[in-house]
Design an enzyme around this catalytic site. Structure first.
Site, short mmCIF file in Angstrom:
data_model
loop_
_atom_site.label_atom_id
_atom_site.label_comp_id
_atom_site.label_asym_id
_atom_site.label_seq_id
_atom_site.Cartn_x
_atom_site.Cartn_y
_atom_site.Cartn_z
N ASN A 59 -8.90 -15.17 3.52
CA ASN A 59 -9.44 -14.48 2.66
C ASN A 59 -10.89 -14.13 2.63
O ASN A 59 -11.37 -13.31 2.52
CB ASN A 59 -9.08 -15.12 1.21
CG ASN A 59 -7.73 -15.04 0.56
OD1 ASN A 59 -6.88 -14.52 1.18
ND2 ASN A 59 -7.41 -15.71 -0.14
N ARG A 422 -6.15 -0.31 5.17
CA ARG A 422 -7.14 -1.30 5.87
C ARG A 422 -6.41 -2.30 6.50
O ARG A 422 -5.54 -3.11 6.11
CB ARG A 422 -8.10 -1.93 4.96
CG ARG A 422 -9.22 -2.59 5.69
CD ARG A 422 -10.21 -3.28 4.56
NE ARG A 422 -10.84 -2.10 3.96
CZ ARG A 422 -11.13 -2.26 2.60
NH1 ARG A 422 -10.65 -2.87 1.89
NH2 ARG A 422 -11.86 -1.34 2.33
N HIS A 452 -1.91 5.27 -2.23
CA HIS A 452 -1.42 4.02 -2.21
C HIS A 452 -0.50 3.84 -3.19
O HIS A 452 0.24 2.68 -3.40
CB HIS A 452 -2.77 3.32 -2.90
CG HIS A 452 -2.62 1.59 -2.94
ND1 HIS A 452 -2.49 1.09 -4.22
CD2 HIS A 452 -2.84 0.67 -2.13
CE1 HIS A 452 -2.33 -0.11 -4.11
NE2 HIS A 452 -2.48 -0.36 -2.66
N TYR A 485 5.46 -12.18 -2.27
CA TYR A 485 4.55 -11.39 -3.11
C TYR A 485 5.32 -11.18 -4.39
O TYR A 485 6.43 -10.35 -4.44
CB TYR A 485 3.97 -9.97 -2.77
CG TYR A 485 3.02 -9.96 -1.67
CD1 TYR A 485 2.38 -11.13 -0.76
CD2 TYR A 485 2.02 -8.82 -1.41
CE1 TYR A 485 1.43 -11.03 0.03
CE2 TYR A 485 0.99 -9.02 -0.81
CZ TYR A 485 0.65 -10.04 0.10
OH TYR A 485 -0.43 -9.87 1.00
N ARG A 581 -5.01 -11.76 -11.77
CA ARG A 581 -4.99 -12.71 -10.41
C ARG A 581 -6.29 -12.95 -9.74
O ARG A 581 -6.81 -14.02 -9.42
CB ARG A 581 -4.10 -12.47 -9.39
CG ARG A 581 -4.11 -13.30 -8.11
CD ARG A 581 -2.88 -12.64 -7.17
NE ARG A 581 -3.25 -11.60 -6.81
CZ ARG A 581 -3.83 -10.90 -5.73
NH1 ARG A 581 -4.54 -11.81 -4.95
NH2 ARG A 581 -3.85 -9.83 -5.22
N HIS A 609 1.20 -9.97 -7.76
CA HIS A 609 0.72 -8.79 -7.20
C HIS A 609 0.88 -7.17 -8.15
O HIS A 609 0.47 -6.12 -8.09
CB HIS A 609 1.30 -8.44 -5.88
CG HIS A 609 0.94 -7.24 -5.01
ND1 HIS A 609 1.76 -6.17 -4.82
CD2 HIS A 609 -0.38 -6.90 -4.44
CE1 HIS A 609 0.77 -5.32 -4.11
NE2 HIS A 609 -0.23 -5.92 -3.86
#
Length: 698
Positions: A59, A422, A452, A485, A581, A609
């Site tokens: 991360n 990305r 997206h 997720y 989150r 998520h």
């Protein structure tokens, strides 16, 4: 959905304090600190703690490659820019440096003083060269000779050899040598190869298993054999270092240029982005450090000193050890009860004609719901067309395979592949070309926007009638991440949703300028305005004494307009519960501003998520799910979709999920008015959902 003009409440007109926002970058570091707290938690299985150490490191890498790189790029323009919380870029970078250094030391201490010793007690050892006995050293000398030495390339640095390019995220050795004849010092760089396992197994064989779990870091193996790489010279010293580079793409989109070619050109440039972080061991020779700082053109503030091993993200490779007693109990997702009869799968189409299905991953299996929906559509002779958006998917994607088979069977297949996703750009370009070769119509979305949203539309002929089946979700069409997720999705045959998705795909593939929909809110046109109107509606209901309540779940809450409207609702007496989150720039619990707002964060086995929005609406509650986080990029620079959830069963599922996550006895982190996150131990929300879904599945 059309935008609505409303009258603001008196609370909305009251002046809001200037210090009402928390800093986005520091809030993200607080999120990663919550990941680190799980690594520090002795109650978790040992290899799970090691996994969280690796996730923390990974991360942090992406944070520097993208967010810090972006701040530095803006700083280089010379403009004085302040964040919403009033900090200049220089001030933000200084605070990020201080906080990062603190967290990296915590991470190293957790590994060195807790996780590593406990791993050794469990028979999993990470050793140094001096710890090896003669037989182990002999075998590893042979391994070095055969597997490592041939791929090493020492690069001298002197007037005839300029300082070499250092690739981003590579591990390197800075080596000091001396000419024994002249006594002249020399400097060389040696890259630790990334195509050789970072942790070399000590003992026979190379695969990690339970029988022999002793490992030597590759850089230790190389360091023990430096004399072979510099024969005739005296090897004086070596130091490990690592560079992080700007990896954020800036694609200039021009309607007259092929986007695919423009992106491929930028991908080639990415590896040469400027350095934004230099990681070194805390014992590095200051003279060598000065050379690196100078040659890499970074400042002292960009240097992160590490007490132990660099790049602990590599620990993830050891998670594959066959040690089930050191991991969480195995988890097998359940098939949604409406999608099977016992062990027999049901037709997804027949099921959806009876009503919508809300699937909650990973608790409900992705493979037997969303994936099966696409696979059945590809194989069904009555299906005429499949239209789908793909943002990220897996390397061996069954979704892509099904779309290719559908095209080869003569169906019309339209796929919007977001090639600007990305760090998945190269994979998505590869998928796009494979889909095109199979006869799919592949498009890349709208100029200036990332697509997206997570949407799929299936057009089917049934007895001379055309019926549309849809999936709209919060997560990617990726079977691998769907197992770890937490995400939601609606499978529906609602003709209003089918008409909406038809209009949306016409916008994405053609020149339609549709901005209003029946059951959808779509960014960049109507999500922010739609949510703001619904929040203000709750404030009006509260003022009128009608039922008023707001519940929001998102990965990040940053958008200032949304935050200010939530403050207005709180001032009007609306209870606001936020399940966030990651980043949260809102300050909860501030008297006179946000005393009616609570913020919980849950970081656990599964990555939370999904995005969910609930409004009490005077007793006629509304639930929405979708792909959009409450951030500028999502609301202004992406095509995002929120879907209104209509069926009562789905409402009850979402209500139950929120009740569990926001309960007083749940294990979570709570955000205070000063921006401090405090951990509260308690009931495991995610384990509770596993039990509920297992019980429903019978």
């Amino acid at each position: 959905m059309a935008e609505t003009t409303t009258t603001e409440t008196p609370a909305a007109r009251a002046e809001l304090p200037p210090d009402r926002f928390l800093n986005r970058e520091l809030s993200w570091l607080d999120f990663n600190a919550r990941v680190l707290e799980l690594a520090e938690d002795d109650s978790l299985p040992l290899l799970e703690r090691m996994k969280f150490l690796a996730i923390f490191a990974s991360n942090l890498d992406e944070f520097f490659m993208v967010r810090i790189a972006g701040l530095k790029r803006r700083q280089s323009t010379g403009l004085t820019v302040r964040s919403p919380d009033g900090l200049t870029i220089r001030e933000q970078l200084a605070r990020v440096t201080e906080r990062t250094q603190e967290l990296v030391h915590r991470q190293s201490d957790c590994f060195a003083s807790s996780v590593r010793p406990q791993l050794e007690q469990a028979g999993v050892r990470i050793v140094h060269w001096d710890d090896l006995d003669d037989a182990e050293a002999l075998r590893l000398r042979e391994y070095f000779r055969d597997q490592v030495f041939p791929v090493l390339t020492p690069l001298a640095v002197d007037p005839a050899h300029p300082f070499p390019y250092i690739s981003g995220l590579s591990l390197n050795l800075a080596v000091s040598v001396r000419d024994p004849d002249t006594g002249a010092p020399r400097f060389a760089r040696l890259k630790v190869p990334n195509n050789v396992p970072r942790f070399v197994r000590v003992g026979s064989g190379t695969a990690p298993d339970a029988a022999s779990a002793v490992f030597l870091p590759l850089e230790d193996l190389i360091a023990a054999h430096l004399q072979q790489l510099f024969p005739g010279l005296d090897v004086l010293d070596h130091h490990v270092f690592r560079v992080t580079r700007n990896a954020d793409l800036e694609v200039e989109e021009d309607r007259d240029e092929d986007l695919l070619q423009a992106l491929e050109r930028e991908l080639a440039r990415r590896r040469f982005g400027p350095a934004v972080r230099l990681e070194v061991h805390e014992t590095m020779d200051p003279r060598i450090l000065d050379v690196l700082v100078s040659e890499l053109e970074v400042g002292p503030q960009d240097v992160v000193t590490v007490p132990g091993l660099l790049d602990l993200a590599a620990l993830m490779a050891l998670y594959d050890l066959d040690r089930p007693e050191l991991k969480d109990e195995p988890f097998v997702p359940a098939t949604h009860p409406r999608l099977s009869e016992g062990e027999t799968p049901k037709s997804v189409f027949a099921t959806l004609r009876e009503g919508d299905v809300l699937v909650h991953h990973p608790y409900h299996s992705f493979a037997t719901s969303v994936q099966r929906f696409i696979e059945q559509a590809a194989a069904d002779p009555d299906v005429l067309a499949i239209k789908q958006t793909l943002y990220r998917t897996s390397g061996d994607s069954p979704i892509v395979t099904a779309l290719i088979e559908a095209a080869e069977a003569g169906k019309q297949v339209v796929v919007l592949v977001e090639i600007k996703a990305r760090f998945d750009e190269e994979a998505n370009i590869s998928w796009a070309r494979e889909l095109e070769r199979a006869g799919c119509h592949v498009v890349y979305g709208l100029v200036g926007l990332k697509t997206h949203c997570k949407t799929a539309l299936v057009v089917r002929r049934e007895g001379g009638v055309i019926r549309r089946y849809c999936h709209i979700g919060t997560g990617n069409y990726n079977p691998k991440t769907a197992r770890i997720y937490e995400d939601l999705g609606i499978l529906t045959a609602d003709p209003r949703v089918g008409a909406d998705l038809t209009d949306l795909f016409n916008t994405l593939t053609g020149y339609s300028r549709q901005t209003s929909y029946r059951q959808l809110m779509v960014a960049p046109h109507s999500i922010r305005s739609g949510l703001v109107e619904k929040i203000r509606r709750e404030a009006r209901h509260a003022a009128e004494g009608r039922p008023a309540r707001i519940r929001l779940k998102a990965n990040s809450l940053v958008d200032e307009k949304t935050i200010d409207t939530l403050y207005e609702a709180s001032r009007a007496g609306v209870p606001v519960e936020l399940f966030i989150r990651g980043i949260c720039a809102l300050r909860p619990g501030v008297p006179g501003l946000s005393e009616n707002i609570r913020v919980h964060s849950i970081v656990g086995r599964f990555l939370e998520h999904s995005r969910v929005f609930h409004f009490a609406n005077g007793g006629e509650g509304e639930w929405w799910i979708g792909s959009a986080d409450l951030m500028h990029r999502n609301l202004d620079r992406r095509v995002e979709v929120l879907l209104r959830v209509c069926e009562e069963d789905a409402h009850r599922q979402l209500q139950s999920m929120f009740d569990s996550a926001m309960a007083d006895d749940v294990g979570c982190w709570q955000l205070g008015p000063d921006g401090t996150w405090t951990r509260h131990k308690g009931r495991d929300h995610q384990a509770g959902l596993v039990a509920v879904v297992a019980e429903q599945a019978g």
